[in-house]
Design a protein around this motif. Sequence first.
Motif, short mmCIF file in Angstrom:
data_model
loop_
_atom_site.label_atom_id
_atom_site.label_comp_id
_atom_site.label_asym_id
_atom_site.label_seq_id
_atom_site.Cartn_x
_atom_site.Cartn_y
_atom_site.Cartn_z
N SER A 3 25.73 79.09 9.67
CA SER A 3 26.54 77.91 9.97
C SER A 3 28.00 78.17 9.67
O SER A 3 28.88 77.87 10.49
CB SER A 3 26.02 76.71 9.16
OG SER A 3 26.83 75.59 9.39
N GLU A 187 23.72 67.90 14.10
CA GLU A 187 22.95 68.22 12.89
C GLU A 187 23.74 67.83 11.63
O GLU A 187 23.17 67.25 10.69
CB GLU A 187 22.64 69.72 12.86
CG GLU A 187 21.77 70.13 11.68
CD GLU A 187 21.46 71.62 11.68
OE1 GLU A 187 20.77 72.07 10.74
OE2 GLU A 187 21.91 72.33 12.60
N GLU A 191 22.40 64.98 9.01
CA GLU A 191 22.18 65.35 7.61
C GLU A 191 23.12 64.60 6.68
O GLU A 191 22.74 64.21 5.57
CB GLU A 191 22.37 66.86 7.43
CG GLU A 191 21.27 67.70 8.06
CD GLU A 191 21.46 69.18 7.78
OE1 GLU A 191 22.37 69.52 7.00
OE2 GLU A 191 20.70 70.00 8.34
N GLU A 205 18.08 60.68 10.33
CA GLU A 205 18.67 61.95 10.75
C GLU A 205 18.54 62.14 12.25
O GLU A 205 19.49 62.54 12.92
CB GLU A 205 18.01 63.12 10.01
CG GLU A 205 18.61 64.46 10.36
CD GLU A 205 18.02 65.61 9.56
OE1 GLU A 205 18.35 66.77 9.83
OE2 GLU A 205 17.21 65.34 8.64
N THR A 206 17.36 61.83 12.79
CA THR A 206 17.12 61.97 14.24
C THR A 206 18.01 61.03 15.03
O THR A 206 18.62 61.41 16.04
CB THR A 206 15.65 61.69 14.57
OG1 THR A 206 14.82 62.60 13.84
CG2 THR A 206 15.40 61.87 16.06
N MET A 209 21.58 62.28 15.01
CA MET A 209 21.76 63.42 15.92
C MET A 209 21.87 62.95 17.36
O MET A 209 22.73 63.41 18.11
CB MET A 209 20.60 64.40 15.76
CG MET A 209 20.60 65.14 14.43
SD MET A 209 19.17 66.25 14.23
CE MET A 209 19.52 67.46 15.52
#
Length: 241
Positions: A3, A187, A191, A205-206, A209
Amino acid sequence: MLSSLFLSFREGLEAALIIGIILVQLAKFNKTTLAKAVYFGAIAGLVVSAVGGVIGFNEAKEMEKAGEEIFEGIMMVLAAGLIAYFILWLHKNKQMSSQVVSQVEKGTSWIGLFVLAFLSVLREGIELVIFTMTQISQDAANVAFGSIAGIVLAIILAYVVFKTTLKYNLGFIFKALGAILIFLGGELFGEGLVKLFEDGGEALETIGMIVFIVPSLYIFLKDDINRIKGQKKSNEKPKVS
């Protein structure tokens, strides 16, 4: 590490391309004697960014665990915001070269070019520092190695771009980087929300995103979608005999 490598590669590539454009324009204007000002400015921007990043990262690492989670979450959301801003900027990247050329024409003094190069690198460095702050829970050596490797790769690619015909395909390079960056930003955003609101879990989180990725992809690909639609309409029009 991957990352930090990608993020530093993206930021480093943008800075390196801007510096490359400045140097190319100086060559066109027969002002290569001023190139040292650009190099010194770029190095100064890199040094200031690196020092600021090391100090900020070390200070953040010393936080208590609870405070670290909140801080990391805020940095992730902020980093996602920077990526969203980059997507909007990238949507207009065709003007990048002309804007830099205009700035070079205005700042043909040694000091002017030094400041232009310094600020160009420092701006990307500040963004990279913020991205690095999202990884304070990771090993500092891995983050540092990934960041350095990304910057080195960015410089190498920029050099290749300006030495080969790839310089005519900058749009394709930025398009590929932008698509990857959107998913990385999604992401980070997801997060970050979970770190700030732990009760949300994977569902939050989903959702985060999706909220980030879907509109970002639409903005990023809107011109391509409209162009494809236009081509289809032109192909569907009956031919006049």
